[in-house]
Scaffold this motif. Structure first.
Motif, mmCIF file in Angstrom:
data_model
loop_
_atom_site.group_PDB
_atom_site.id
_atom_site.type_symbol
_atom_site.label_atom_id
_atom_site.label_comp_id
_atom_site.label_asym_id
_atom_site.label_seq_id
_atom_site.Cartn_x
_atom_site.Cartn_y
_atom_site.Cartn_z
ATOM 1 N N LYS A 1 1.069 5.397 7.809
ATOM 2 C CA LYS A 1 1.014 6.534 8.728
ATOM 3 C C LYS A 1 -0.407 6.721 9.252
ATOM 4 O O LYS A 1 -1.355 6.882 8.478
ATOM 5 C CB LYS A 1 1.460 7.819 8.011
ATOM 6 C CG LYS A 1 1.770 8.971 8.945
ATOM 7 C CD LYS A 1 3.034 8.708 9.719
ATOM 8 C CE LYS A 1 3.402 9.891 10.597
ATOM 9 N NZ LYS A 1 4.612 9.632 11.393
ATOM 10 N N ARG A 2 -0.577 6.689 10.576
ATOM 11 C CA ARG A 2 -1.903 6.878 11.142
ATOM 12 C C ARG A 2 -2.278 8.356 11.081
ATOM 13 O O ARG A 2 -1.493 9.231 11.454
ATOM 14 C CB ARG A 2 -1.961 6.380 12.588
ATOM 15 C CG ARG A 2 -1.736 4.884 12.693
ATOM 16 C CD ARG A 2 -2.368 4.249 13.909
ATOM 17 N NE ARG A 2 -2.210 2.802 13.848
ATOM 18 C CZ ARG A 2 -3.048 1.986 13.223
ATOM 19 N NH1 ARG A 2 -4.118 2.483 12.626
ATOM 20 N NH2 ARG A 2 -2.836 0.687 13.192
ATOM 21 N N LEU A 3 -3.462 8.615 10.598
ATOM 22 C CA LEU A 3 -3.905 9.978 10.345
ATOM 23 C C LEU A 3 -4.471 10.606 11.613
ATOM 24 O O LEU A 3 -5.053 9.929 12.455
ATOM 25 C CB LEU A 3 -4.949 9.973 9.234
ATOM 26 C CG LEU A 3 -4.452 9.367 7.907
ATOM 27 C CD1 LEU A 3 -5.593 9.181 6.939
ATOM 28 C CD2 LEU A 3 -3.369 10.249 7.293
ATOM 29 N N GLU A 4 -4.306 11.931 11.723
ATOM 30 C CA GLU A 4 -4.729 12.652 12.918
ATOM 31 C C GLU A 4 -5.595 13.843 12.538
ATOM 32 O O GLU A 4 -5.628 14.276 11.373
ATOM 33 C CB GLU A 4 -3.503 13.157 13.697
ATOM 34 C CG GLU A 4 -2.582 12.060 14.198
ATOM 35 C CD GLU A 4 -1.388 12.621 14.942
ATOM 36 O OE1 GLU A 4 -1.289 13.866 15.068
ATOM 37 O OE2 GLU A 4 -0.548 11.817 15.404
ATOM 38 N N GLY B 1 0.787 -1.228 0.000
ATOM 39 C CA GLY B 1 0.000 0.000 0.000
ATOM 40 C C GLY B 1 0.812 1.266 0.000
ATOM 41 O O GLY B 1 0.243 2.367 -0.002
ATOM 42 N N ASN B 2 2.127 1.150 -0.041
ATOM 43 C CA ASN B 2 2.989 2.344 0.010
ATOM 44 C C ASN B 2 3.338 2.867 -1.376
ATOM 45 O O ASN B 2 4.435 3.362 -1.606
ATOM 46 C CB ASN B 2 4.285 2.030 0.776
ATOM 47 C CG ASN B 2 4.016 1.763 2.234
ATOM 48 O OD1 ASN B 2 3.207 2.448 2.854
ATOM 49 N ND2 ASN B 2 4.662 0.753 2.787
ATOM 50 N N LEU B 3 2.418 2.751 -2.306
ATOM 51 C CA LEU B 3 2.640 3.252 -3.661
ATOM 52 C C LEU B 3 1.292 3.573 -4.281
ATOM 53 O O LEU B 3 0.326 2.812 -4.118
ATOM 54 C CB LEU B 3 3.387 2.205 -4.499
ATOM 55 C CG LEU B 3 3.661 2.566 -5.969
ATOM 56 C CD1 LEU B 3 5.037 2.044 -6.391
ATOM 57 C CD2 LEU B 3 2.585 1.979 -6.878
ATOM 58 N N ALA B 4 1.211 4.705 -4.947
ATOM 59 C CA ALA B 4 0.003 5.102 -5.668
ATOM 60 C C ALA B 4 0.385 5.413 -7.109
ATOM 61 O O ALA B 4 1.354 6.138 -7.359
ATOM 62 C CB ALA B 4 -0.640 6.320 -5.022
ATOM 63 N N ARG C 1 -6.568 5.856 11.605
ATOM 64 C CA ARG C 1 -6.405 4.759 10.653
ATOM 65 C C ARG C 1 -5.338 5.137 9.634
ATOM 66 O O ARG C 1 -5.040 6.309 9.413
ATOM 67 C CB ARG C 1 -7.733 4.445 9.955
ATOM 68 C CG ARG C 1 -8.848 4.147 10.933
ATOM 69 C CD ARG C 1 -10.189 4.006 10.260
ATOM 70 N NE ARG C 1 -10.289 2.798 9.464
ATOM 71 C CZ ARG C 1 -11.356 2.476 8.719
ATOM 72 N NH1 ARG C 1 -12.392 3.300 8.681
ATOM 73 N NH2 ARG C 1 -11.383 1.357 8.031
ATOM 74 N N THR C 2 -4.778 4.135 8.983
ATOM 75 C CA THR C 2 -3.763 4.373 7.955
ATOM 76 C C THR C 2 -4.423 4.365 6.581
ATOM 77 O O THR C 2 -5.493 3.768 6.397
ATOM 78 C CB THR C 2 -2.679 3.288 7.991
ATOM 79 O OG1 THR C 2 -3.262 2.030 7.587
ATOM 80 C CG2 THR C 2 -2.077 3.143 9.381
ATOM 81 N N PRO C 3 -3.804 5.023 5.584
ATOM 82 C CA PRO C 3 -4.344 4.963 4.226
ATOM 83 C C PRO C 3 -4.496 3.529 3.718
ATOM 84 O O PRO C 3 -5.444 3.224 2.982
ATOM 85 C CB PRO C 3 -3.308 5.751 3.415
ATOM 86 C CG PRO C 3 -2.743 6.728 4.395
ATOM 87 C CD PRO C 3 -2.686 5.973 5.696
ATOM 88 N N SER C 4 -3.570 2.647 4.108
ATOM 89 C CA SER C 4 -3.680 1.248 3.677
ATOM 90 C C SER C 4 -4.933 0.597 4.251
ATOM 91 O O SER C 4 -5.641 -0.148 3.558
ATOM 92 C CB SER C 4 -2.436 0.460 4.121
ATOM 93 O OG SER C 4 -1.280 0.944 3.476
ATOM 94 N N GLU C 5 -5.228 0.866 5.516
ATOM 95 C CA GLU C 5 -6.426 0.308 6.139
ATOM 96 C C GLU C 5 -7.697 0.857 5.507
ATOM 97 O O GLU C 5 -8.716 0.156 5.433
ATOM 98 C CB GLU C 5 -6.424 0.607 7.631
ATOM 99 C CG GLU C 5 -5.336 -0.109 8.424
ATOM 100 C CD GLU C 5 -5.228 0.368 9.856
ATOM 101 O OE1 GLU C 5 -4.541 -0.293 10.653
ATOM 102 O OE2 GLU C 5 -5.836 1.416 10.183
ATOM 103 N N LEU C 6 -7.656 2.092 5.049
ATOM 104 C CA LEU C 6 -8.827 2.722 4.452
ATOM 105 C C LEU C 6 -9.072 2.274 3.009
ATOM 106 O O LEU C 6 -10.163 2.469 2.477
ATOM 107 C CB LEU C 6 -8.674 4.251 4.481
ATOM 108 C CG LEU C 6 -8.725 4.893 5.866
ATOM 109 C CD1 LEU C 6 -8.213 6.319 5.814
ATOM 110 C CD2 LEU C 6 -10.150 4.865 6.424
#
Length: 591
Positions: A357-360, A244-247, A325-330
């Motif tokens: 990275k967990r979003l805040e 998930g670390n690539l778009a 939550r992290t972008p990968s989890e979303l």
């Protein structure tokens, strides 16, 4: 004090420490305090969750839903357009924004008011070639000042009103806060407009795609090799391979260019991919021998946008489903068709792998997606855009209806036909029945962390009172300063609460200080109303730090502020409020 009193005081002191530490979110801290109070017997188990049905909690939920319905209707867009035009001078610009922000916040949620005006403030500042930092903090402060004007303007007012009903049998009315709150708001806005913005650093650069998110810092160009195992696989397979670390922002195949390609797009040998990833993941992918890195091209925003694909900056507010939550989890790309390009926190870009990275709250994200669906996807995630691309809520033929329903609820409350929580929940039902808001929007626009905080802390505050600990604290305080006039003691409590609310949530500050203030008044043998009004006002005056209120947190990133910037304008503002508020309280609510 007795053992039971020391126990509840110790629990509250520990909760205050956790609030200040910030390691755990405030709703989690509140639940820890509640469960600890039940375990030690300070709160009977059957009473533990009665706070969630408290009128103040119900009213907060209703106001959040009604605020969303009014914003969605577009009824406020005429005002917003006028504000966007008032940017000729910095004083006029700040004045228009702060007046609008305070006016909206008198009847809407503070954060909702800020969300409506934040894109307007940013874009109008950039258009006027004015530092964004000069207008965003004044706007945030104005939304807090506006909340002082009515009982529904800010949760501390609701908490204090409900506490008064518990103590005297009668709550404060809808406009009982207005004489004091309006006076403070007017003086505060005048200070912010004429003096306050001049105290802010001029060299702070706000977050815009030209200043913070430099596209070339985030993307790379790769070519898929003939012998690559990726040939015949999909874009989604590539993302999974990279955890998930690539778009994939763009796929170039011969003369064809596909922006934001579908997750099921099949990769072919020779395909050129424009990707977003962190340096470590990029090196791992190149070393795997599946792709080769292509250099020499300078990318800009236009390379990744078209009529059908856009790039947008958005902010994560308190009620967002993305928090924690992290972008990968979303699964942003697979579920929403969104590519996350960049992430900024507290005015600085995040360079670590974004997927993990967990979003805040307050994070600013740079995303790419389909122009027809991106806004709706961001709304579903609970985000709001920072750019004015004609994306504000559009006015409809029935834009007047939510405002009319809200006005009727206020009128019913003002004349005493229904208590505020019943009237406002009736308004919510009316909004749903008239299709002014959907059920999905009803649930998604409630700031559940605030609800949990209030529902959990209200029984804890009641335990502080019922155990006699609040009375003991009050007697100890009065014993130290009993030689002072009652008005001076009120001033001391005012300042104490204001300091407390700068480091913990303002609702928690009101819950903790209200019983202490009432017991101090009782010990002095004076009217409790001015003391309750002092707590209500001071608990909402969090101007020294970005953590005292969510509105301050939200403007920190877009304004490029540092933690220490807030006291530059906040400290003199709190002095002005104290000098104005205490005399107003003593005049309208005599001892």
């Amino acid at each position: 004090m007795t053992f039971d009193q020391w126990t509840i005081v110790a629990i509250i002191a520990a909760a205050l420490g956790l609030f200040i530490w910030g390691r755990y979110r405030y709703d989690v801290v509140a639940m820890i305090a509640l469960t600890a109070s039940v375990i030690v017997g300070a709160i009977p188990p059957n009473d533990a969750f009665r706070g969630f049905g408290h009128p103040a909690v119900v009213t907060v939920i209703a106001v959040l839903i009604i605020s969303r319905a009014i914003a969605k209707s577009g009824a406020l867009q005429g005002v917003i357009r006028q504000v966007s035009r008032a940017s000729g001078t910095t004083t006029g610009h700040v004045g228009a924004l702060t007046v609008a922000g305070a006016s909206f916040s008198a009847f809407m949620n503070n954060v909702g008011s800020l969300a409506l005006l934040l894109p307007v403030a940013i874009q109008s500042a950039l258009k006027a070639k004015r530092p964004v930092a000069l207008v965003l903090m004044p706007l945030s402060f104005a939304t807090l000042l506006g909340g002082l004007i009515t009982m529904i303007g800010t949760p501390p007012n609701l908490i204090i009103s409900a506490y008064r009903e518990t103590e005297t049998g009668e709550p404060f009315g809808m406009f009982d806060f207005t004489p004091v709150g309006l006076g403070i708001a007017v003086v505060g806005i005048l200070f912010v407009t004429l003096v306050g913005w001049r105290l802010l650093p001029k060299n702070r650069k706000g977050q815009s795609h030209t200043e913070l998110f430099r596209i070339e810092d985030y993307i790379s160009e790769l070519r898929i090799l003939e012998e690559s195992e990726l040939v015949g696989r999909t874009v989604l397979d590539l993302r999974r391979r990279m955890d998930g670390n690539l778009a994939v922002m763009s796929l170039i195949r011969g003369l064809r260019k596909i922006l934001a390609p579908s997750p099921i797009e099949t990769l072919q040998a020779g395909d050129v991919l424009v990707v977003e990833t962190d340096p470590t993941s990029l090196r791992q992918l190149v070393r795997s021998g599946q792709v080769e890195l292509r250099g020499g091209k300078s990318f800009n925003r236009s390379d990744l946008e078209s009529e059908k694909v856009v790039i947008m900056e958005a902010m994560i507010p308190p009620a967002s489903a993305m928090i924690g939550r992290t972008p990968s989890e979303l699964h942003l790309h697979g579920r929403f068709g969104i590519n996350l390009i960049g992430l900024a926190r507290h005015g600085r870009t995040i360079q670590t792998p974004l997927g993990r990275k967990r979003l805040e709250v307050g994070d600013v994200i740079l995303v790419q997606g389909d122009s027809a669906t991106l806004i709706e996807s961001l709304r579903e995630l609970g985000c709001f855009p920072l750019a004015d691309r004609g994306l504000n809520e559009a006015s409809t033929g029935r834009s007047w209806l939510p405002a009319a329903i809200f006005g009727a609820a206020i009128g019913v409350t003002a004349v005493g036909l229904l208590p505020v929580h019943a009237a406002f929940m009736t308004a919510v039902v009316a909004l749903v029945l008239t299709s002014s808001i959907t059920l999905r929007e009803v649930y998604s626009n409630v700031e559940w962390p605030i609800v949990i905080l209030l529902g959990a802390m209200l029984p804890v505050g009641q335990a502080l009172d019922s155990s006699g600990a609040a009375s003991a604290i009050a007697m100890g305080l009065v014993g130290q300063i009993e030689a002072l006039p009652p008005g001076v003691i009120l001033l001391v409590l005012f300042v104490m609460t204001m300091v407390l609310t700068d480091v913990i949530n303002n609702n928690a500050a009101a819950v903790i200080m209200a019983p202490i203030a009432v017991n101090v008044a009782d010990a002095l043998g004076v009217n409790t109303d001015p003391f309750l009004m002092a707590i209500a006002v001071s608990a909402s005056c969090a101007f020294l730090t970005p953590i005292g209120h969510q509105s301050n947190t939200l403007v920190m990133g877009p304004g490029g502020y540092r933690f220490t910037d807030y006291w530059r304008m906040g400290l003199p503002l709190e002095m002005v409020i104290t000098a104005t508020g205490v005399p107003l309280i003593l005049y309208f609510w005599p001892l």
